[in-house]
Design an enzyme around this catalytic site. Sequence first.
Site, mmCIF file in Angstrom:
data_model
loop_
_atom_site.group_PDB
_atom_site.id
_atom_site.type_symbol
_atom_site.label_atom_id
_atom_site.label_comp_id
_atom_site.label_asym_id
_atom_site.label_seq_id
_atom_site.Cartn_x
_atom_site.Cartn_y
_atom_site.Cartn_z
ATOM 1 N N CYS A 136 0.836 -1.206 0.000
ATOM 2 C CA CYS A 136 0.000 0.000 0.000
ATOM 3 C C CYS A 136 0.870 1.255 0.000
ATOM 4 C CB CYS A 136 -0.909 -0.019 1.229
ATOM 5 S SG CYS A 136 -1.849 1.496 1.445
ATOM 6 N N CYS A 139 -0.353 4.148 2.192
ATOM 7 C CA CYS A 139 -0.117 3.982 3.636
ATOM 8 C C CYS A 139 1.355 4.225 3.992
ATOM 9 C CB CYS A 139 -0.465 2.562 4.090
ATOM 10 S SG CYS A 139 -1.957 1.891 3.379
ATOM 11 N N ASP A 140 2.285 3.815 3.129
ATOM 12 C CA ASP A 140 3.687 3.745 3.566
ATOM 13 C C ASP A 140 4.666 4.640 2.811
ATOM 14 O OD1 ASP A 140 2.988 1.855 5.471
ATOM 15 O OD2 ASP A 140 3.134 0.214 4.030
#
Length: 317
Positions: A136, A139-140
């Site tokens: 993801c 997200c990261d």
Amino acid sequence: MIDKKNIYSLIIVGAGPAALTASIYASRYNVDHLIVGEAIGGLVFEAHKICNFPTEIEIKGAELVSKMQKHVEFLGNPIIADKIVVIDKENNQFKLTTQSNKKLFATTILLASGTKHRQLNLPNEKEFIGKGLSYCATCDAMFYKDKVVAVIGGSDSAHTASLYLAEIAKKVYQIYRKDKLRGETSWINQVENNDKIEVIYNTEIIEIEGNGKVETIRLNNPYKGKERINIDGLFVEIGTIPQKALIEELSLETNESGYIKVGANQKTNKEKVWAAGDITDGSNNFRQIITACSEGAIAIENIFKFLQNKKSPSLSV
Ligand code: NDP
């Protein structure tokens, strides 16, 4: 004894765009229902940028999901954050058991539990998850400011991941197994014209290496004469696979890739079970937010007719 409070005409399993749209339509058709899903928005929540949803010129996945959730809740339908783990039949009703051991009963089911990230299935892949390996980018990505990252994949998830990472990282290698990127032309043009992104074609990753975190990847096809590339982060964006558990639980018929076979009305092979969204083979297998919403709407119109027909058998479903 069945607790009457827990009996519904319809239970919608999942909380992504198909499920949320289904709930909106169910409210408008006055079908009493409950939505039970683990993650509101499903994988759309992770999308960094969506540019093809009508009315939204550019929107983050989380924001679009939040708007859909508000719409559902405005119509008086709370979303139950839980997971259905078992489905049986009892007294001609479906009995659904949640992870928290709630027992729910329904005349009909709409399965819209979506898909999950596909993994590369490399022998050591799991040990690097969260240690430089992510599925993801939204997200990261922020962990990779001015670093070097690689994105695996050649379609829209990979393109949008590479483009987002290019805003943060120093360098992005996008590694694709074929010789021509596929997906939305607009994303492809942006990837190909981004100075920070270098697409490596006709190449697959065969090993992830590193001491406690991702440090290098080994390729099947040497790149500029080198078999290994040094990277700080690896993003695997190679599509999704259907959530299998409830498909098996309900013995639903699937296609060769494991997606539920549905008719034009979103009905499955099993009586009183409909399916919608990315988990199906519907919409010509074009898995988009808008097609998921459309499948959710179509399913509800058909479920409504079915429930009406039970009351007054003259209607055709
Ligand atoms: P896709 O199934 O479209 O693409 C998966 C990609 O990963 C393909 O390039 C495929 O290669 C590659 N791949 C699959 N398995 C492997 C493997 N084992 N090793 C290496 N590469 C592999 O998935 P996406 O998630 O990209 O897109 C799914 C749907 O969601 C699409 O309809 C897309 O349009 C939509 N989407 C839209 C976005 C947006 O507009 N914001 C963002 C993300 C997705 P090959 O090409 O050889 O099959």
